[in-house]
Design a protein around this motif. Sequence first.
Motif, PDB file in Angstrom:
ATOM      1  N   ARG A   1      -6.626  -3.018   0.969  1.00 30.46           N
ATOM      2  CA  ARG A   1      -5.721  -1.896   0.706  1.00 30.46           C
ATOM      3  C   ARG A   1      -4.926  -2.138  -0.577  1.00 30.46           C
ATOM      4  NH1 ARG A   1      -4.229   2.523   3.679  1.00 30.46           N
ATOM      5  NH2 ARG A   1      -6.459   2.382   4.015  1.00 30.46           N
TER       6      ARG A   1
ATOM      7  N   LYS B   1      -5.862  -3.851  -3.145  1.00 27.48           N
ATOM      8  CA  LYS B   1      -6.792  -3.660  -4.263  1.00 27.48           C
ATOM      9  C   LYS B   1      -7.130  -2.189  -4.464  1.00 27.48           C
ATOM     10  CE  LYS B   1      -8.563  -8.302  -3.899  1.00 27.48           C
ATOM     11  NZ  LYS B   1      -9.570  -9.184  -3.373  1.00 27.48           N
ATOM     12  N   GLU B   2      -7.276  -1.447  -3.372  1.00 24.39           N
ATOM     13  CA  GLU B   2      -7.586  -0.022  -3.489  1.00 24.39           C
ATOM     14  C   GLU B   2      -6.437   0.729  -4.154  1.00 24.39           C
ATOM     15  OE1 GLU B   2      -9.063   3.674  -0.686  1.00 24.39           O
ATOM     16  OE2 GLU B   2      -8.023   2.005   0.264  1.00 24.39           O
TER      17      GLU B   2
ATOM     18  N   HIS C   1      -6.373  -0.286  -7.942  1.00 23.93           N
ATOM     19  CA  HIS C   1      -7.449   0.352  -8.705  1.00 23.93           C
ATOM     20  C   HIS C   1      -7.228   1.865  -8.810  1.00 23.93           C
ATOM     21  CE1 HIS C   1      -9.521  -3.493  -7.946  1.00 23.93           C
ATOM     22  NE2 HIS C   1     -10.076  -3.234  -9.110  1.00 23.93           N
TER      23      HIS C   1
ATOM     24  N   ARG D   1      -8.126   7.604  -5.082  1.00 25.40           N
ATOM     25  CA  ARG D   1      -9.564   7.600  -4.762  1.00 25.40           C
ATOM     26  C   ARG D   1     -10.316   8.603  -5.630  1.00 25.40           C
ATOM     27  NH1 ARG D   1      -8.512   7.483   1.731  1.00 25.40           N
ATOM     28  NH2 ARG D   1      -8.272   5.220   1.926  1.00 25.40           N
TER      29      ARG D   1
END
Length: 134
Positions: A13, A15-16, A19, A109
């Motif tokens: 999470r 890292k998400e 990014h 996302r």
Amino acid sequence: GFSTDAAKFRDFREKEIKHGRLAMMGALGMLTQSLVQLPGMEGVPKGVTACTVGNGQTGFLLTIGIIAALEAAVFQQDPNKEPGNFGNPVPWFNDYSNEMRSKELNNGRIAMFSAVGIIASSLYTGKAAIEQLG
């Protein structure tokens, strides 16, 4: 799934979110550089190849250096806070609710797909991001 325990999920999470934030800034930056060029960057292409030419390469390396310094010194994850919570950078907007975190996650996302799409189409067509629209 990918997460076998809570620690691994937390790591993924973090890292998400990271990014996603980078992709949001990157997609916006690729659109902006198509419209606006900084002084001294007149001869630099407006597409994704800008980071390979003259002053564009210098600016790219400087940006990477600043990001590395911030990553190493400032943006350290506190294990006592939820993933991605580095404090409030804009004090006049103090809303770190579950709803805002969910919006940030979802926007990050879609921005990851957007950034990849801008890069791929720019490399394929040779046109800058904003030129892809028309």
